[in-house]
Motif scaffolding. Structure first.
Motif, PDB file in Angstrom:
ATOM      1  N   GLU A   5      18.191   4.234  10.811  1.00  0.00           N
ATOM      2  CA  GLU A   5      17.867   5.424  12.265  1.00  0.00           C
ATOM      3  C   GLU A   5      16.178   5.214  12.710  1.00  0.00           C
ATOM      4  O   GLU A   5      16.134   4.627  13.996  1.00  0.00           O
ATOM      5  N   ARG A  64      14.787   2.947  16.549  1.00  0.00           N
ATOM      6  CA  ARG A  64      13.750   4.546  17.443  1.00  0.00           C
ATOM      7  C   ARG A  64      12.369   3.782  16.758  1.00  0.00           C
ATOM      8  O   ARG A  64      11.450   3.539  18.564  1.00  0.00           O
ATOM      9  N   GLN A  82      13.309   1.158  19.237  1.00  0.00           N
ATOM     10  CA  GLN A  82      13.603   0.939  20.741  1.00  0.00           C
ATOM     11  C   GLN A  82      11.445   1.718  21.474  1.00  0.00           C
ATOM     12  O   GLN A  82      11.768   1.159  22.818  1.00  0.00           O
ATOM     13  N   SER A  83      10.965   2.134  21.349  1.00  0.00           N
ATOM     14  CA  SER A  83       9.774   3.305  21.453  1.00  0.00           C
ATOM     15  C   SER A  83       8.203   2.215  21.627  1.00  0.00           C
ATOM     16  O   SER A  83       8.075   2.124  23.055  1.00  0.00           O
TER      17      SER A  83
END
Length: 106
Positions: free
Chosen positions: A28, A32, A35-36
């Motif tokens: 996870e 993240r 994706q950032s």
């Protein structure tokens, strides 16, 4: 988007964190982070052997890939190496290009 294979080797601190948090929590975090950077996590696998983790990601460019590797390695829990992955179509484009080259001694 370009595709990359990230190979990661956990340090002692990284192993301690993994034992505390587990693999799903780390996935996870990685998702993240990717994706950032404007990318997408394709897969993440834990492994036996020289590397502990194999991750495939789509990222906008080499600068994003470098940023990922630098930040993760600088944190100290993981040492990474990255491989740029090419599609068959990208290889087709490469073989159509004319390159002026002479082999050593030829």
């Amino acid at each position: 988007m370009s595709k990359y294979l990230v190979r990661a080797r956990l340090t002692v601190d990284g192993l301690k964190g993994l034992l505390k948090e587990g693999g799903t929590a780390r996935r996870e975090v990685v998702e993240r982070m990717v994706q950032s950077l404007g990318g997408q996590l394709e897969s993440m696998y834990w492994a036996f052997g020289e590397e502990d983790i194999y991750v495939t990601v789509d990222l906008p460019n080499n600068a994003s890939a470098a940023a990922l590797g630098l930040v993760v390695s600088a944190a100290g829990g993981v040492r990474t190496s990255m491989v740029v992955l090419l599609t068959p179509e990208e290889i087709d484009e490469a073989v159509r290009q004319k390159v002026d080259y002479r082999a050593p001694g030829a």
